[in-house]
Motif scaffolding. Sequence first.
Motif, PDB file in Angstrom:
ATOM      1  N   VAL A 104     -14.564  26.827  14.613  1.00 48.19           N
ATOM      2  CA  VAL A 104     -13.237  26.838  15.253  1.00 48.19           C
ATOM      3  C   VAL A 104     -12.206  26.031  14.470  1.00 48.19           C
ATOM      4  CG1 VAL A 104     -11.957  26.064  17.289  1.00 48.19           C
ATOM      5  CG2 VAL A 104     -14.059  27.387  17.565  1.00 48.19           C
ATOM      6  N   PRO A 105     -12.471  24.753  14.115  1.00 48.40           N
ATOM      7  CA  PRO A 105     -11.444  24.008  13.377  1.00 48.40           C
ATOM      8  C   PRO A 105     -11.042  24.678  12.068  1.00 48.40           C
ATOM      9  CG  PRO A 105     -13.127  22.517  14.229  1.00 48.40           C
ATOM     10  CD  PRO A 105     -13.644  23.903  14.433  1.00 48.40           C
ATOM     11  N   GLY A 106     -12.010  25.235  11.347  1.00 46.10           N
ATOM     12  CA  GLY A 106     -11.704  25.916  10.091  1.00 46.10           C
ATOM     13  C   GLY A 106     -10.857  27.154  10.299  1.00 46.10           C
ATOM     14  N   GLN A 107     -11.105  27.896  11.390  1.00 41.66           N
ATOM     15  CA  GLN A 107     -10.295  29.082  11.670  1.00 41.66           C
ATOM     16  C   GLN A 107      -8.848  28.705  11.977  1.00 41.66           C
ATOM     17  OE1 GLN A 107     -12.002  31.586  14.704  1.00 41.66           O
ATOM     18  NE2 GLN A 107     -13.449  32.531  13.289  1.00 41.66           N
ATOM     19  N   VAL A 108      -8.660  27.667  12.796  1.00 42.75           N
ATOM     20  CA  VAL A 108      -7.289  27.248  13.117  1.00 42.75           C
ATOM     21  C   VAL A 108      -6.569  26.789  11.853  1.00 42.75           C
ATOM     22  CG1 VAL A 108      -5.879  25.644  14.447  1.00 42.75           C
ATOM     23  CG2 VAL A 108      -7.936  26.638  15.472  1.00 42.75           C
ATOM     24  N   ARG A 109      -7.266  26.056  11.011  1.00 45.93           N
ATOM     25  CA  ARG A 109      -6.654  25.618   9.759  1.00 45.93           C
ATOM     26  C   ARG A 109      -6.290  26.812   8.880  1.00 45.93           C
ATOM     27  NH1 ARG A 109      -9.477  21.476   5.398  1.00 45.93           N
ATOM     28  NH2 ARG A 109      -8.706  22.491   3.530  1.00 45.93           N
ATOM     29  N   GLN A 135     -25.442  13.639   9.201  1.00 47.48           N
ATOM     30  CA  GLN A 135     -24.294  14.327   8.641  1.00 47.48           C
ATOM     31  C   GLN A 135     -22.988  13.662   9.069  1.00 47.48           C
ATOM     32  OE1 GLN A 135     -25.000  18.489   9.964  1.00 47.48           O
ATOM     33  NE2 GLN A 135     -24.717  19.008   7.821  1.00 47.48           N
ATOM     34  N   ASP A 136     -22.024  13.647   8.163  1.00 50.01           N
ATOM     35  CA  ASP A 136     -20.674  13.228   8.529  1.00 50.01           C
ATOM     36  C   ASP A 136     -20.025  14.356   9.315  1.00 50.01           C
ATOM     37  OD1 ASP A 136     -18.200  11.395   7.999  1.00 50.01           O
ATOM     38  OD2 ASP A 136     -17.544  13.436   7.499  1.00 50.01           O
ATOM     39  N   ALA A 137     -19.403  14.016  10.446  1.00 45.11           N
ATOM     40  CA  ALA A 137     -18.860  15.041  11.338  1.00 45.11           C
ATOM     41  C   ALA A 137     -17.834  15.921  10.635  1.00 45.11           C
ATOM     42  CB  ALA A 137     -18.239  14.382  12.568  1.00 45.11           C
ATOM     43  N   LEU A 138     -16.946  15.332   9.856  1.00 48.39           N
ATOM     44  CA  LEU A 138     -15.912  16.111   9.180  1.00 48.39           C
ATOM     45  C   LEU A 138     -16.516  17.000   8.099  1.00 48.39           C
ATOM     46  CD1 LEU A 138     -12.891  16.718   8.893  1.00 48.39           C
ATOM     47  CD2 LEU A 138     -12.729  14.809   7.287  1.00 48.39           C
ATOM     48  N   ASP A 139     -17.454  16.461   7.326  1.00 49.34           N
ATOM     49  CA  ASP A 139     -18.060  17.236   6.247  1.00 49.34           C
ATOM     50  C   ASP A 139     -18.890  18.402   6.777  1.00 49.34           C
ATOM     51  OD1 ASP A 139     -16.930  15.509   4.438  1.00 49.34           O
ATOM     52  OD2 ASP A 139     -18.733  14.297   4.162  1.00 49.34           O
ATOM     53  N   ALA A 140     -19.406  18.283   7.996  1.00 48.18           N
ATOM     54  CA  ALA A 140     -20.272  19.326   8.545  1.00 48.18           C
ATOM     55  C   ALA A 140     -19.501  20.529   9.067  1.00 48.18           C
ATOM     56  CB  ALA A 140     -21.131  18.743   9.666  1.00 48.18           C
ATOM     57  N   LEU A 141     -18.178  20.420   9.175  1.00 47.41           N
ATOM     58  CA  LEU A 141     -17.382  21.529   9.689  1.00 47.41           C
ATOM     59  C   LEU A 141     -16.996  22.464   8.549  1.00 47.41           C
ATOM     60  CD1 LEU A 141     -15.106  19.494  12.124  1.00 47.41           C
ATOM     61  CD2 LEU A 141     -17.039  20.969  12.717  1.00 47.41           C
ATOM     62  N   PRO A 142     -17.340  23.748   8.639  1.00 48.86           N
ATOM     63  CA  PRO A 142     -17.059  24.676   7.538  1.00 48.86           C
ATOM     64  C   PRO A 142     -15.583  25.000   7.409  1.00 48.86           C
ATOM     65  CG  PRO A 142     -17.955  25.862   9.415  1.00 48.86           C
ATOM     66  CD  PRO A 142     -18.031  24.404   9.764  1.00 48.86           C
ATOM     67  N   ARG A 148     -16.918  33.167   5.450  1.00 48.98           N
ATOM     68  CA  ARG A 148     -17.723  32.020   5.898  1.00 48.98           C
ATOM     69  C   ARG A 148     -17.577  31.772   7.397  1.00 48.98           C
ATOM     70  NH1 ARG A 148     -16.022  28.139   2.398  1.00 48.98           N
ATOM     71  NH2 ARG A 148     -17.665  28.748   0.930  1.00 48.98           N
ATOM     72  N   LEU A 149     -16.380  31.979   7.946  1.00 50.33           N
ATOM     73  CA  LEU A 149     -16.110  31.624   9.339  1.00 50.33           C
ATOM     74  C   LEU A 149     -16.245  32.795  10.297  1.00 50.33           C
ATOM     75  CD1 LEU A 149     -12.971  29.371   8.752  1.00 50.33           C
ATOM     76  CD2 LEU A 149     -15.346  28.642   9.029  1.00 50.33           C
ATOM     77  N   GLY A 150     -16.362  34.005   9.782  1.00 49.89           N
ATOM     78  CA  GLY A 150     -16.501  35.162  10.649  1.00 49.89           C
ATOM     79  C   GLY A 150     -15.178  35.662  11.190  1.00 49.89           C
ATOM     80  N   ARG A 151     -15.267  36.436  12.279  1.00 45.84           N
ATOM     81  CA  ARG A 151     -14.080  37.076  12.843  1.00 45.84           C
ATOM     82  C   ARG A 151     -13.424  36.155  13.869  1.00 45.84           C
ATOM     83  NH1 ARG A 151     -16.175  41.504  13.905  1.00 45.84           N
ATOM     84  NH2 ARG A 151     -15.185  42.886  12.397  1.00 45.84           N
TER      85      ARG A 151
END
Length: 360
Positions: A161-166, A47-54, A84-87
Amino acid sequence: MVDFTRHTTLLPSPLARHLARGQRLAAIIAAVAAVLLGGWLFWLSQQDALDALPRADGRLVFERERQVLSDTRIERHMIFRDARLGRGGVTISMPQAITGDAMPVIVVLGASREGRDNIAPFGDMGRTVMIGYDWPFPRQAFDGDALAALSPDMRRRALGVPGQVRAVLDWLDGQSWADTSRVSLVGYSLGAVMAPSVQRVLQEGGHSVGWTVLVNGGAGLGTMVADAPALHPAWARPLLGLAADRLLAPIEPAAHLPHLEGRFLMLSWPGSGLPAQAVADFQALAPKDGSQVTISEASRADRLARSVALTRDWLTAERAITPAGSGAGSLSGAPPATARPEVASAGISPAKVVPAAARE
Protein backbone atom coordinates in the motif's frame (compact mmCIF):
# COMPACT_ATOMS: atom_id res chain seq x y z
CA MET A 1 1.09 -73.07 24.96
CA VAL A 2 1.53 -69.48 23.74
CA ASP A 3 3.75 -67.20 25.83
CA PHE A 4 1.91 -63.86 25.74
CA THR A 5 4.72 -62.10 27.59
CA ARG A 6 6.78 -62.21 24.41
CA HIS A 7 4.25 -60.05 22.53
CA THR A 8 4.18 -56.32 23.31
CA THR A 9 1.65 -55.28 20.67
CA LEU A 10 -1.49 -56.65 19.11
CA LEU A 11 -0.31 -55.40 15.68
CA PRO A 12 1.82 -57.55 13.40
CA SER A 13 5.49 -56.69 13.85
CA PRO A 14 6.09 -55.35 10.28
CA LEU A 15 3.09 -53.00 10.56
CA ALA A 16 4.18 -51.80 13.99
CA ARG A 17 7.63 -51.04 12.66
CA HIS A 18 6.20 -49.10 9.71
CA LEU A 19 3.98 -47.05 12.01
CA ALA A 20 6.86 -46.26 14.34
CA ARG A 21 9.01 -45.22 11.39
CA GLY A 22 6.20 -43.00 10.08
CA GLN A 23 5.81 -41.35 13.47
CA ARG A 24 9.53 -40.63 13.66
CA LEU A 25 9.48 -39.16 10.13
CA ALA A 26 6.47 -36.98 10.96
CA ALA A 27 8.21 -35.75 14.12
CA ILE A 28 11.34 -34.87 12.12
CA ILE A 29 9.29 -33.00 9.50
CA ALA A 30 7.40 -31.11 12.22
CA ALA A 31 10.66 -30.19 13.96
CA VAL A 32 12.22 -28.95 10.71
CA ALA A 33 9.08 -26.94 9.90
CA ALA A 34 9.11 -25.40 13.38
CA VAL A 35 12.79 -24.44 13.03
CA LEU A 36 12.19 -22.91 9.60
CA LEU A 37 9.11 -21.02 10.82
CA GLY A 38 10.98 -19.80 13.89
CA GLY A 39 13.91 -18.68 11.76
CA TRP A 40 11.61 -16.87 9.36
CA LEU A 41 9.78 -15.09 12.19
CA PHE A 42 13.11 -14.12 13.74
CA TRP A 43 14.27 -12.75 10.37
CA LEU A 44 11.06 -10.74 10.11
CA SER A 45 11.59 -9.31 13.59
CA GLN A 46 15.07 -8.09 12.60
CA GLN A 47 13.90 -6.25 9.49
CA ASP A 48 13.80 -2.46 9.45
CA ALA A 49 10.16 -1.45 8.99
CA LEU A 50 10.89 1.12 6.27
CA ASP A 51 13.28 -1.13 4.34
CA ALA A 52 10.76 -4.00 4.37
CA LEU A 53 8.14 -2.00 2.46
CA PRO A 54 8.39 -2.58 -1.31
CA ARG A 55 8.62 0.28 -3.80
CA ALA A 56 7.33 0.42 -7.36
CA ASP A 57 9.40 -1.26 -10.04
CA GLY A 58 9.08 1.79 -12.29
CA ARG A 59 6.44 4.23 -13.44
CA LEU A 60 2.88 2.97 -13.22
CA VAL A 61 1.22 1.29 -16.19
CA PHE A 62 -2.42 2.43 -16.49
CA GLU A 63 -4.76 -0.31 -17.63
CA ARG A 64 -8.04 1.60 -17.85
CA GLU A 65 -9.69 4.86 -16.90
CA ARG A 66 -13.30 5.98 -16.53
CA GLN A 67 -14.31 9.63 -16.19
CA VAL A 68 -17.53 10.78 -14.51
CA LEU A 69 -18.86 14.36 -14.34
CA SER A 70 -20.94 16.28 -11.85
CA ASP A 71 -21.82 19.98 -12.22
CA THR A 72 -18.39 21.38 -11.41
CA ARG A 73 -16.07 18.43 -10.80
CA ILE A 74 -14.74 15.45 -12.66
CA GLU A 75 -13.96 12.06 -11.16
CA ARG A 76 -11.34 9.88 -12.82
CA HIS A 77 -11.27 6.26 -11.69
CA MET A 78 -7.93 4.84 -12.77
CA ILE A 79 -6.68 1.26 -12.55
CA PHE A 80 -2.92 0.79 -12.65
CA ARG A 81 -0.39 -1.98 -12.34
CA ASP A 82 3.21 -2.30 -11.26
CA ALA A 83 5.39 -5.39 -11.70
CA ARG A 84 6.38 -5.44 -8.01
CA LEU A 85 3.31 -3.95 -6.29
CA GLY A 86 0.57 -5.49 -8.41
CA ARG A 87 -2.71 -3.90 -9.42
CA GLY A 88 -4.24 -0.88 -7.67
CA GLY A 89 -6.73 1.89 -8.21
CA VAL A 90 -7.53 5.48 -7.28
CA THR A 91 -10.34 7.95 -7.82
CA ILE A 92 -9.12 11.47 -8.59
CA SER A 93 -11.65 14.27 -8.07
CA MET A 94 -10.88 17.78 -9.30
CA PRO A 95 -12.64 20.85 -10.73
CA GLN A 96 -13.66 20.54 -14.37
CA ALA A 97 -12.33 23.97 -15.20
CA ILE A 98 -8.61 24.19 -14.50
CA THR A 99 -7.48 27.80 -14.33
CA GLY A 100 -4.66 29.55 -12.55
CA ASP A 101 -1.97 27.82 -10.52
CA ALA A 102 -1.62 24.12 -9.88
CA MET A 103 -3.95 22.83 -7.15
CA PRO A 104 -3.02 21.35 -3.76
CA VAL A 105 -3.47 17.61 -3.27
CA ILE A 106 -5.32 15.70 -0.54
CA VAL A 107 -4.74 11.93 -0.31
CA VAL A 108 -7.61 10.19 1.49
CA LEU A 109 -7.25 6.75 3.06
CA GLY A 110 -10.65 5.75 4.39
CA ALA A 111 -12.67 2.87 5.76
CA SER A 112 -14.40 1.76 2.55
CA ARG A 113 -12.92 -0.54 -0.04
CA GLU A 114 -13.27 1.96 -2.91
CA GLY A 115 -11.58 5.34 -2.98
CA ARG A 116 -14.64 7.05 -4.45
CA ASP A 117 -16.62 6.17 -1.31
CA ASN A 118 -13.80 7.44 0.90
CA ILE A 119 -13.72 10.94 -0.64
CA ALA A 120 -17.51 11.23 -1.01
CA PRO A 121 -18.09 12.57 2.55
CA PHE A 122 -15.87 15.59 1.78
CA GLY A 123 -18.12 16.88 -1.00
CA ASP A 124 -16.74 19.83 -2.98
CA MET A 125 -13.34 20.84 -1.63
CA GLY A 126 -12.89 23.74 -4.06
CA ARG A 127 -9.68 24.09 -6.05
CA THR A 128 -8.24 20.89 -4.64
CA VAL A 129 -7.22 17.56 -6.15
CA MET A 130 -8.75 14.77 -4.05
CA ILE A 131 -7.14 11.32 -4.27
CA GLY A 132 -9.30 8.46 -2.99
CA TYR A 133 -7.25 5.27 -2.71
CA ASP A 134 -8.81 1.87 -3.50
CA TRP A 135 -7.74 -0.69 -0.91
CA PRO A 136 -6.25 -3.70 -2.73
CA PHE A 137 -7.67 -6.19 -0.23
CA PRO A 138 -10.18 -8.91 -1.17
CA ARG A 139 -13.80 -8.34 -0.24
CA GLN A 140 -13.68 -11.28 2.21
CA ALA A 141 -11.20 -9.35 4.36
CA PHE A 142 -13.69 -6.47 4.70
CA ASP A 143 -16.40 -9.02 5.59
CA GLY A 144 -14.36 -10.24 8.57
CA ASP A 145 -12.97 -13.51 7.16
CA ALA A 146 -9.98 -14.12 9.43
CA LEU A 147 -8.20 -16.47 7.05
CA ALA A 148 -8.47 -13.95 4.20
CA ALA A 149 -7.40 -11.10 6.49
CA LEU A 150 -4.02 -12.64 7.33
CA SER A 151 -3.22 -14.80 4.33
CA PRO A 152 0.20 -14.50 2.63
CA ASP A 153 -1.50 -12.73 -0.27
CA MET A 154 -3.09 -10.26 2.15
CA ARG A 155 0.32 -9.53 3.69
CA ARG A 156 1.80 -8.85 0.26
CA ARG A 157 -1.05 -6.50 -0.59
CA ALA A 158 -0.89 -4.67 2.76
CA LEU A 159 2.86 -4.10 2.59
CA GLY A 160 2.45 -2.78 -0.97
CA VAL A 161 0.00 0.00 0.00
CA PRO A 162 2.60 2.68 0.90
CA GLY A 163 4.54 1.99 -2.31
CA GLN A 164 1.38 2.26 -4.42
CA VAL A 165 0.42 5.61 -2.90
CA ARG A 166 3.94 6.89 -3.47
CA ALA A 167 3.84 5.73 -7.10
CA VAL A 168 0.61 7.68 -7.61
CA LEU A 169 2.28 10.81 -6.19
CA ASP A 170 5.26 10.19 -8.50
CA TRP A 171 2.83 10.19 -11.43
CA LEU A 172 1.16 13.37 -10.16
CA ASP A 173 4.56 15.09 -10.24
CA GLY A 174 4.23 15.17 -14.01
CA GLN A 175 0.72 16.66 -14.07
CA SER A 176 0.61 20.44 -14.49
CA TRP A 177 -2.66 20.76 -12.55
CA ALA A 178 -1.34 19.13 -9.35
CA ASP A 179 0.86 20.99 -6.86
CA THR A 180 2.73 18.13 -5.20
CA SER A 181 4.58 20.58 -2.97
CA ARG A 182 1.27 21.06 -1.08
CA VAL A 183 0.21 17.54 -0.11
CA SER A 184 -2.15 16.72 2.75
CA LEU A 185 -2.86 13.19 4.01
CA VAL A 186 -6.18 12.27 5.63
CA GLY A 187 -6.64 8.84 7.18
CA TYR A 188 -9.70 7.61 9.02
CA SER A 189 -10.47 4.19 10.52
CA LEU A 190 -8.34 1.66 8.58
CA GLY A 191 -6.78 4.62 6.78
CA ALA A 192 -5.56 6.15 10.05
CA VAL A 193 -3.77 2.91 10.93
CA MET A 194 -2.10 2.71 7.49
CA ALA A 195 -1.35 6.45 7.14
CA PRO A 196 1.89 6.55 9.22
CA SER A 197 3.63 3.95 7.03
CA VAL A 198 2.29 5.67 3.89
CA GLN A 199 3.52 9.08 4.97
CA ARG A 200 6.96 7.78 5.91
CA VAL A 201 7.40 6.14 2.50
CA LEU A 202 6.24 9.38 0.85
CA GLN A 203 8.79 11.35 2.87
CA GLU A 204 11.53 8.91 1.96
CA GLY A 205 10.59 9.38 -1.70
CA GLY A 206 10.90 13.16 -1.55
CA HIS A 207 7.17 13.92 -1.18
CA SER A 208 6.76 16.34 1.69
CA VAL A 209 3.42 15.88 3.46
CA GLY A 210 2.72 19.25 5.01
CA TRP A 211 -0.53 18.42 6.82
CA THR A 212 -1.85 15.16 8.24
CA VAL A 213 -5.27 14.39 9.74
CA LEU A 214 -5.69 11.07 11.55
CA VAL A 215 -9.16 9.99 12.69
CA ASN A 216 -9.61 6.99 15.00
CA GLY A 217 -6.09 5.63 14.78
CA GLY A 218 -4.53 2.95 16.95
CA ALA A 219 -1.10 1.41 17.51
CA GLY A 220 -0.32 -2.23 18.18
CA LEU A 221 -1.66 -4.22 15.24
CA GLY A 222 -1.63 -7.49 17.18
CA THR A 223 -3.74 -6.05 19.97
CA MET A 224 -6.21 -4.47 17.55
CA VAL A 225 -6.58 -7.65 15.49
CA ALA A 226 -7.05 -9.84 18.57
CA ASP A 227 -9.73 -7.43 19.82
CA ALA A 228 -11.58 -6.96 16.51
CA PRO A 229 -15.17 -8.20 16.94
CA ALA A 230 -15.73 -8.28 13.17
CA LEU A 231 -13.17 -11.05 12.66
CA HIS A 232 -14.52 -14.57 12.64
CA PRO A 233 -14.18 -17.23 13.89
CA ALA A 234 -13.80 -15.62 17.31
CA TRP A 235 -11.55 -18.36 18.70
CA ALA A 236 -8.89 -17.53 16.09
CA ARG A 237 -8.51 -13.86 17.09
CA PRO A 238 -5.72 -14.34 19.70
CA LEU A 239 -3.71 -16.44 17.23
CA LEU A 240 -4.32 -13.89 14.49
CA GLY A 241 -3.14 -11.15 16.81
CA LEU A 242 0.15 -12.96 17.42
CA ALA A 243 0.55 -13.49 13.66
CA ALA A 244 -0.23 -9.83 12.89
CA ASP A 245 2.50 -8.66 15.27
CA ARG A 246 5.08 -10.48 13.15
CA LEU A 247 3.68 -10.59 9.63
CA LEU A 248 2.45 -6.98 9.50
CA ALA A 249 5.29 -5.42 11.53
CA PRO A 250 6.50 -3.23 8.59
CA ILE A 251 3.20 -1.27 8.61
CA GLU A 252 2.90 -1.06 12.41
CA PRO A 253 2.00 2.59 13.18
CA ALA A 254 4.31 2.69 16.20
CA ALA A 255 7.29 2.01 13.92
CA HIS A 256 6.62 5.11 11.79
CA LEU A 257 4.80 7.75 13.86
CA PRO A 258 7.94 9.09 15.59
CA HIS A 259 9.58 9.74 12.20
CA LEU A 260 6.81 11.82 10.63
CA GLU A 261 7.09 15.52 9.81
CA GLY A 262 4.60 18.30 9.20
CA ARG A 263 1.50 19.60 10.97
CA PHE A 264 -0.97 17.17 12.57
CA LEU A 265 -4.62 17.06 13.62
CA MET A 266 -5.66 14.00 15.65
CA LEU A 267 -9.37 13.24 16.00
CA SER A 268 -10.76 10.43 18.15
CA TRP A 269 -14.22 8.98 18.71
CA PRO A 270 -15.13 7.58 22.14
CA GLY A 271 -16.39 4.03 21.77
CA SER A 272 -14.71 3.64 18.38
CA GLY A 273 -14.23 -0.09 18.96
CA LEU A 274 -10.44 0.10 19.25
CA PRO A 275 -8.74 -0.99 22.49
CA ALA A 276 -8.22 2.02 24.75
CA GLN A 277 -4.50 1.24 25.09
CA ALA A 278 -4.08 1.14 21.30
CA VAL A 279 -5.66 4.61 20.99
CA ALA A 280 -3.56 6.00 23.86
CA ASP A 281 -0.33 4.61 22.37
CA PHE A 282 -1.19 6.04 18.95
CA GLN A 283 -1.79 9.51 20.36
CA ALA A 284 1.32 9.37 22.56
CA LEU A 285 3.55 8.53 19.59
CA ALA A 286 2.17 11.25 17.32
CA PRO A 287 4.28 14.41 16.82
CA LYS A 288 3.96 16.61 19.88
CA ASP A 289 2.97 19.83 18.08
CA GLY A 290 -0.24 18.29 16.72
CA SER A 291 -3.75 19.17 17.90
CA GLN A 292 -5.93 16.48 19.47
CA VAL A 293 -9.73 16.71 19.46
CA THR A 294 -12.35 14.27 20.77
CA ILE A 295 -15.56 14.01 18.73
CA SER A 296 -18.58 13.81 21.04
CA GLU A 297 -21.46 13.35 18.57
CA ALA A 298 -23.57 10.27 19.29
CA SER A 299 -24.13 8.53 15.93
CA ARG A 300 -21.42 7.31 13.60
CA ALA A 301 -22.81 9.41 10.72
CA ASP A 302 -22.72 12.55 12.87
CA ARG A 303 -19.19 11.77 14.04
CA LEU A 304 -17.98 11.33 10.47
CA ALA A 305 -19.68 14.56 9.37
CA ARG A 306 -18.14 16.44 12.29
CA SER A 307 -14.70 14.96 11.54
CA VAL A 308 -14.94 15.99 7.89
CA ALA A 309 -16.01 19.53 8.87
CA LEU A 310 -13.12 19.86 11.34
CA THR A 311 -10.70 18.52 8.74
CA ARG A 312 -11.88 21.02 6.13
CA ASP A 313 -11.75 23.94 8.57
CA TRP A 314 -8.30 23.01 9.86
CA LEU A 315 -6.79 22.55 6.39
CA THR A 316 -8.28 25.89 5.34
CA ALA A 317 -6.93 27.66 8.44
CA GLU A 318 -3.52 26.10 7.80
CA ARG A 319 -3.69 27.37 4.19
CA ALA A 320 -3.21 23.83 2.97
CA ILE A 321 -6.19 24.14 0.63
CA THR A 322 -8.18 26.82 -1.16
CA PRO A 323 -11.58 27.16 0.54
CA ALA A 324 -14.56 25.69 -1.31
CA GLY A 325 -16.59 28.33 -3.09
CA SER A 326 -13.64 30.45 -4.22
CA GLY A 327 -13.80 29.60 -7.88
CA ALA A 328 -15.02 26.03 -8.13
CA GLY A 329 -18.51 26.48 -6.66
CA SER A 330 -20.60 23.85 -4.92
CA LEU A 331 -21.98 20.60 -6.22
CA SER A 332 -25.70 20.73 -6.78
CA GLY A 333 -26.22 17.04 -6.14
CA ALA A 334 -27.20 16.33 -9.75
CA PRO A 335 -26.54 12.72 -10.86
CA PRO A 336 -23.14 12.24 -12.50
CA ALA A 337 -22.82 11.55 -16.21
CA THR A 338 -20.23 9.84 -18.36
CA ALA A 339 -17.48 12.27 -19.30
CA ARG A 340 -18.07 14.27 -22.47
CA PRO A 341 -15.42 14.68 -25.21
CA GLU A 342 -15.03 18.40 -24.44
CA VAL A 343 -13.53 17.55 -21.02
CA ALA A 344 -10.15 17.42 -22.73
CA SER A 345 -10.48 21.12 -23.53
CA ALA A 346 -10.48 21.89 -19.79
CA GLY A 347 -6.89 20.75 -19.54
CA ILE A 348 -7.56 17.23 -18.24
CA SER A 349 -6.17 14.54 -20.49
CA PRO A 350 -6.70 10.84 -19.80
CA ALA A 351 -3.74 8.80 -18.62
CA LYS A 352 -2.04 6.76 -21.31
CA VAL A 353 -3.76 3.39 -21.14
CA VAL A 354 -1.68 0.41 -22.21
CA PRO A 355 -3.74 -2.41 -23.82
CA ALA A 356 -3.46 -5.87 -22.27
CA ALA A 357 -1.81 -7.30 -25.38
CA ALA A 358 0.93 -4.70 -25.25
CA ARG A 359 1.54 -5.37 -21.54
CA GLU A 360 2.09 -9.03 -22.24
